[in-house]
Design an enzyme around this catalytic site. Sequence first.
Site, PDB file in Angstrom:
ATOM      1  N   ASP A   4       0.867  -1.179   0.000  1.00 30.46           N
ATOM      2  CA  ASP A   4       0.000   0.000   0.000  1.00 30.46           C
ATOM      3  C   ASP A   4       0.904   1.229   0.000  1.00 30.46           C
ATOM      4  OD1 ASP A   4      -2.070   1.758   0.172  1.00 30.46           O
ATOM      5  OD2 ASP A   4      -2.738   1.176   2.183  1.00 30.46           O
ATOM      6  N   LYS A   5       1.543   1.437  -1.138  1.00 35.22           N
ATOM      7  CA  LYS A   5       2.603   2.461  -1.198  1.00 35.22           C
ATOM      8  C   LYS A   5       2.083   3.841  -0.830  1.00 35.22           C
ATOM      9  CE  LYS A   5       5.337   0.134  -4.779  1.00 35.22           C
ATOM     10  NZ  LYS A   5       6.748  -0.090  -4.430  1.00 35.22           N
ATOM     11  N   MET A  28       9.217  -2.983  -9.602  1.00 35.67           N
ATOM     12  CA  MET A  28       8.274  -1.867  -9.685  1.00 35.67           C
ATOM     13  C   MET A  28       9.021  -0.539  -9.829  1.00 35.67           C
ATOM     14  SD  MET A  28       5.496  -3.601  -9.445  1.00 35.67           S
ATOM     15  CE  MET A  28       4.212  -2.383  -9.281  1.00 35.67           C
ATOM     16  N   SER A  76       7.716   4.250   4.932  1.00 41.66           N
ATOM     17  CA  SER A  76       8.996   3.945   4.293  1.00 41.66           C
ATOM     18  C   SER A  76       9.318   5.015   3.265  1.00 41.66           C
ATOM     19  CB  SER A  76       8.901   2.574   3.615  1.00 41.66           C
ATOM     20  OG  SER A  76      10.025   2.373   2.781  1.00 41.66           O
ATOM     21  N   ASN A  78      14.620   3.243   3.395  1.00 47.15           N
ATOM     22  CA  ASN A  78      14.841   2.190   2.410  1.00 47.15           C
ATOM     23  C   ASN A  78      16.081   2.524   1.583  1.00 47.15           C
ATOM     24  OD1 ASN A  78      14.766   0.218   0.503  1.00 47.15           O
ATOM     25  ND2 ASN A  78      12.670   0.609  -0.188  1.00 47.15           N
ATOM     26  N   ASN A  83      15.672  -2.011  -7.199  1.00 46.72           N
ATOM     27  CA  ASN A  83      15.054  -1.527  -8.436  1.00 46.72           C
ATOM     28  C   ASN A  83      15.230  -0.044  -8.719  1.00 46.72           C
ATOM     29  OD1 ASN A  83      14.031  -4.141  -9.078  1.00 46.72           O
ATOM     30  ND2 ASN A  83      12.454  -3.843  -7.513  1.00 46.72           N
ATOM     31  N   THR A 114      14.492  -8.696   5.715  1.00 49.15           N
ATOM     32  CA  THR A 114      15.227  -8.039   4.660  1.00 49.15           C
ATOM     33  C   THR A 114      14.308  -7.579   3.529  1.00 49.15           C
ATOM     34  OG1 THR A 114      15.500 -10.015   3.259  1.00 49.15           O
ATOM     35  CG2 THR A 114      17.151  -9.676   4.993  1.00 49.15           C
ATOM     36  N   ASN A 115      14.918  -6.849   2.604  1.00 45.70           N
ATOM     37  CA  ASN A 115      14.260  -6.502   1.353  1.00 45.70           C
ATOM     38  C   ASN A 115      14.340  -7.717   0.404  1.00 45.70           C
ATOM     39  OD1 ASN A 115      13.129  -4.861  -0.756  1.00 45.70           O
ATOM     40  ND2 ASN A 115      14.011  -3.086   0.288  1.00 45.70           N
ATOM     41  N   GLY A 148       9.322 -14.041  -1.149  1.00 44.80           N
ATOM     42  CA  GLY A 148       8.571 -15.272  -0.907  1.00 44.80           C
ATOM     43  C   GLY A 148       9.474 -16.394  -0.433  1.00 44.80           C
TER      44      GLY A 148
END
Length: 361
Positions: A76-77, A124, A150, A183, A188, A267-268, A292
Amino acid sequence: MPLLSRLYDDLLRPALYSVSGGDAEQVHARTLRLMALAERRPELLAPLRSRWATDAPVEVGGVRFGNRVGLAAGMDKDGRALSVWPALGFGFVEVGTVTRHPQPGNDRPRLFTLPKSDAVINRMGFNNAGADALADRLDAHRPAGTLGISIGKSKVTPLGEAVEDYRYSFGRLARHADYVAINVSSPNTPGLRELQDKGALREILSALRSDSAAVGREAGRDLGHEAHDAAHAVPIWVKVAPDLTEPALAELLAVCLDVGVAGIIATNTTLSRSGLDQTELSYAAQPGGLSGAPLRARAVEVVRFVHDETAGALPIIGVGGLRSADDALAMRDAGASLVQVYTAFALHGPMVVRELARALA
Ligand SMILES: Cc1cc2nc3c(=O)[nH]c(=O)nc-3n(C[C@H](O)[C@H](O)[C@H](O)COP(=O)(O)O)c2cc1C
């Protein structure tokens, strides 16, 4: 597998993908639009919350969390469904990553679901409406519940000007946040992970630490929402990549301890492609971050390293591949006080949140 999980996996998810032409980003956008509608219907959310939510409040780093399971950043950016997440069982929500400048993100397709691997690959690229838009939304309405925000660097901002970029977003948003996540670990945004290097990181964190003291003083004067101890500086958490070497991570942690951050989010997503199912190896060539199940073991390992290296001095939010009660307990045993989830929630629905939250309650 419990009936509700099977209904989600065997009926609801395939139906969502089918109406969206198999496009994972469409599924995400549709689901979020639905949730944004629900956001305006508190009469629907209250009964859902009383059925679903796991109330197990806990205090970590001076902040109260509804339970130990949070929604990870990226879902939910722009903070469009803030009241919905607690009703689905989350004890806290991390919105963002947002950037100083609104930006469209990378070209599509940029989100790939790998169901056999229980994973997602995304590039993204911080598609978001910008720090001002989120600040305006929160000025108009800041729902109850524990909120992390974030922030990341805008793509147009050169690395050398990153400090001011972060400071701008921090200045606009910190007063609404129970914590701010820095972050520096998304794969990306070109060059972003270089900001995990000790020199660059120290500059960013030192600047934000002094800004946060100022925000804390100001907030103490004219704010005071539920979970925020307004008399203190806004806690700063740093989110790290799973791909750092141990020496690099140790250097990063030394800076974090020295500057006085509140905690580490580990982690990311990873650049590694190990752990993919044989049938989905063709996705390995897709640029982006993998999340995942294939990330799980490495995320737990990083959490354990952070815990040991800091002798438990920094609270940790463990995130990466969590799906079951056993996963949650392994993260806790490695040293995490809180956990977050993205991919398993996206693939298997809110039952996952409940299972994790109950295991850690
Ligand atoms: C589609 C997608 C977008 C993401 N966007 C962000 C983001 O904007 N900021 C961030 O810090 N992490 C982002 N992440 C990473 C997640 O917050 C999380 O750290 C990672 O996915 C590992 O957890 P998981 O295995 O439960 O998904 C994103 C992940 C996915 C799958």
